[in-house]
Design a protein around this motif. Structure first.
Motif, PDB file in Angstrom:
ATOM      1  N   ASP A 132       0.399  -1.450  -0.073  1.00  0.00           N
ATOM      2  CA  ASP A 132      -0.274  -0.144   0.227  1.00  0.00           C
ATOM      3  C   ASP A 132       0.961   1.138   0.308  1.00  0.00           C
ATOM      4  OD1 ASP A 132       0.684  -0.114   2.478  1.00  0.00           O
ATOM      5  OD2 ASP A 132      -1.050   0.061   3.357  1.00  0.00           O
ATOM      6  N   ASP A 133       1.490   1.208  -0.578  1.00  0.00           N
ATOM      7  CA  ASP A 133       3.051   2.149  -0.727  1.00  0.00           C
ATOM      8  C   ASP A 133       2.227   3.628  -1.747  1.00  0.00           C
ATOM      9  OD1 ASP A 133       5.283   3.636  -1.722  1.00  0.00           O
ATOM     10  OD2 ASP A 133       5.846   2.606  -0.788  1.00  0.00           O
ATOM     11  N   LEU A 161      -7.127  -6.722  -6.364  1.00  0.00           N
ATOM     12  CA  LEU A 161      -6.006  -6.647  -7.458  1.00  0.00           C
ATOM     13  C   LEU A 161      -6.190  -5.283  -8.231  1.00  0.00           C
ATOM     14  CD1 LEU A 161      -6.262  -9.764 -10.159  1.00  0.00           C
ATOM     15  CD2 LEU A 161      -3.645  -9.260  -8.106  1.00  0.00           C
ATOM     16  N   TYR A 162      -6.988  -4.871  -7.681  1.00  0.00           N
ATOM     17  CA  TYR A 162      -7.573  -3.051  -7.977  1.00  0.00           C
ATOM     18  C   TYR A 162      -8.153  -2.137  -7.222  1.00  0.00           C
ATOM     19  CZ  TYR A 162      -6.443  -5.565 -12.818  1.00  0.00           C
ATOM     20  OH  TYR A 162      -6.170  -6.358 -13.340  1.00  0.00           O
ATOM     21  N   ALA A 163      -8.982  -2.698  -6.112  1.00  0.00           N
ATOM     22  CA  ALA A 163      -9.911  -1.938  -5.284  1.00  0.00           C
ATOM     23  C   ALA A 163      -8.780  -0.837  -4.296  1.00  0.00           C
ATOM     24  CB  ALA A 163     -10.316  -2.532  -4.648  1.00  0.00           C
ATOM     25  N   LYS A 164      -8.932   0.054  -4.929  1.00  0.00           N
ATOM     26  CA  LYS A 164      -8.482   1.447  -4.383  1.00  0.00           C
ATOM     27  C   LYS A 164      -6.653   1.516  -4.290  1.00  0.00           C
ATOM     28  CE  LYS A 164     -11.046   1.583  -0.013  1.00  0.00           C
ATOM     29  NZ  LYS A 164     -11.937   1.613   1.007  1.00  0.00           N
ATOM     30  N   LEU A 182     -14.411  -3.789 -13.842  1.00  0.00           N
ATOM     31  CA  LEU A 182     -14.667  -3.100 -12.568  1.00  0.00           C
ATOM     32  C   LEU A 182     -16.477  -3.604 -12.038  1.00  0.00           C
ATOM     33  CD1 LEU A 182     -11.540  -1.127 -11.966  1.00  0.00           C
ATOM     34  CD2 LEU A 182     -11.078  -3.264 -11.276  1.00  0.00           C
ATOM     35  N   GLU A 183     -16.797  -2.299 -12.826  1.00  0.00           N
ATOM     36  CA  GLU A 183     -18.040  -1.758 -13.178  1.00  0.00           C
ATOM     37  C   GLU A 183     -18.759  -2.844 -12.387  1.00  0.00           C
ATOM     38  OE1 GLU A 183     -21.891   0.914 -14.835  1.00  0.00           O
ATOM     39  OE2 GLU A 183     -20.207   1.135 -15.560  1.00  0.00           O
ATOM     40  N   ALA A 190      -8.119   3.730  -7.229  1.00  0.00           N
ATOM     41  CA  ALA A 190      -7.898   4.693  -7.023  1.00  0.00           C
ATOM     42  C   ALA A 190      -7.926   6.110  -7.481  1.00  0.00           C
ATOM     43  CB  ALA A 190      -6.739   4.701  -6.084  1.00  0.00           C
ATOM     44  N   GLU A 191      -7.109   5.417  -8.732  1.00  0.00           N
ATOM     45  CA  GLU A 191      -6.954   6.467 -10.198  1.00  0.00           C
ATOM     46  C   GLU A 191      -6.908   5.600 -11.209  1.00  0.00           C
ATOM     47  OE1 GLU A 191      -4.256   9.957 -11.374  1.00  0.00           O
ATOM     48  OE2 GLU A 191      -4.675   9.840  -9.214  1.00  0.00           O
TER      49      GLU A 191
END
Length: 384
Positions: A132-133, A161-164, A182-183, A190-191
């Motif tokens: 989470d760096d 793998l992808y959340a936030k 993802l939807e 996050a971006e």
């Protein structure tokens, strides 16, 4: 301002992700940035320039050397994997992520901190999903979602793998597929940004001038790729046989090797075109083959971006390609787009014939959009 940048990859083989990694690392180092490459598995087969520092650390194996790490690894590979489908990679992830934290801290001790950490390829961020760096951007370099021939991810996998997470996609096509995926799973990153892979155009052009043996002395079509199912050379050979039946008199040169080669050779024999299909195997320098071809033909089921198409355009070689998910339509633009075809033998055969009968004059700026000079500043903005 010079940056310190760490690029993490699972392995350093000969594939497109690895080649793009070396290109980016070399370009950054050439601009005066301190660039380091962390390889998590195996012996690197590709090596960057001397200005790039290469670390080899099997963080996965290191985590398994502890009793707790070995227990979680074995449980994840057996019981937990069966109880929670698709979770095999997840249980061991926190221990591996902590070792990445320790590695980064050790490298930064008494030195400048990293400004940017790029984790390239799903194999790498499956290992490091729990990291989470805030400096980490993970690069998505393959088609995501439920396409034919792709492994179907569970929602649990997708969330880990992808959340936030901060994500870089190598094409708009990849981003579109990821966002849709993802939807559907109810997950938010996050971006998400899009930055194309860079191609060392000058080097490609220089290598294409090399004198090599075995080049046909008459016009030919060329295909350059690993001989694996996702590149779908079975479709290519079917389409080539169809085009031959409709009057195509050029041979097809296939540059590359892989698990599908014996089956493809048998297919060419069965279709009666074996005398017109030349398998030349893996070539350390495929660019002379590409530069002298009448057209490059790509039959992939998926292409994250299509580096080989960009390389062909840089050499002035027109391209025929199937309309695969990913970035092909971002590479083959304007008049070149007329040689993008459906994924069936008849359509691909027609496009081959069209390329020969009505060739496209390749514009230099079609490839220049992917030059190191154009792409590098986009990656450096991530460090800012």
């Amino acid at each position: 301002m010079a940056h310190r940048i760490l690029i993490v990859v699972r392995r350093m083989g000969m594939g497109g992700v690895e080649q793009a990694t070396v290109t980016l690392a070399n370009a950054m180092a050439a601009e005066g940035h301190q660039v380091e490459l962390l390889v998590l598995k195996g012996e690197p087969l590709l090596t960057p320039d001397d200005a790039v520092t290469v670390h080899r650390r099997d963080l996965d194996r290191e985590a398994r050397r502890t009793p707790a790490g070995l227990f979680l690894y074995m449980m994840g590979r057996t019981l937990l994997r069966l109880l929670f489908r698709g979770s095999g990679f997840a249980w061991h992830g926190p221990a591996i992520a902590r070792r990445l934290d320790n590695f980064v801290a050790g490298q930064e001790k008494g030195a400048s901190p990293y400004d940017l950490i790029l984790v390239r390829g799903q194999g790498a961020y499956e290992l490091l999903w729990d990291a989470d760096d805030p400096r980490i951007w993970q690069m998505v370099e393959s088609v995501t979602g439920h396409h034919k021939g792709r492994r179907r991810e569970t929602s649990r996998q997708t969330r880990r793998l992808y959340a936030k997470k901060k994500v870089v996609c190598v094409s708009e096509g990849i981003r579109h597929g990821l966002e849709e995926h993802l939807e559907q799973a109810g997950i938010t990153a996050a971006e998400i940004r899009v930055i194309h892979n860079a191609v060392p155009l000058d080097r490609v052009r220089q290598l294409s001038q090399a004198s090599i043996e075995g080049l046909p002395d008459k016009p030919y079509l060329v295909h350059v790729a690993r001989l694996v199912p996702e590149k779908n050379q079975a479709l290519l050979i079917d389409a080539f046989a169809e085009a031959r039946a409709k009057g195509l008199d050029l041979p097809l040169v296939i540059v590359g090797d892989g698990s599908e080669r014996p089956r493809l050779e048998q297919q060419a024999q069965a279709l009666g075109v074996a005398d017109h299909v030349l398998f030349v195997g893996q070539q350390a320098n495929p660019y002379p083959w590409m530069a002298r071809a009448s057209a490059l033909v790509l039959s992939s089921r998926f292409e994250a971006l299509g580096l080989v198409l960009i390389e062909a355009l840089a050499l002035g070689t027109q391209c025929v390609a199937t309309d695969a998910p990913g970035g092909i339509r971002e590479v083959l633009i304007e008049e070149q787009a007329r040689l993008i075809t459906d994924q069936d033998p008849e359509s691909l055969a027609s496009a081959m014939l069209a390329a020969v009968s009505n060739p496209i004059l390749v514009k230099p700026d079609w490839a220049e959009r992917f030059s190191e000079a154009y792409i590098l500043p986009q990656f450096l903005k991530l460090a800012d």
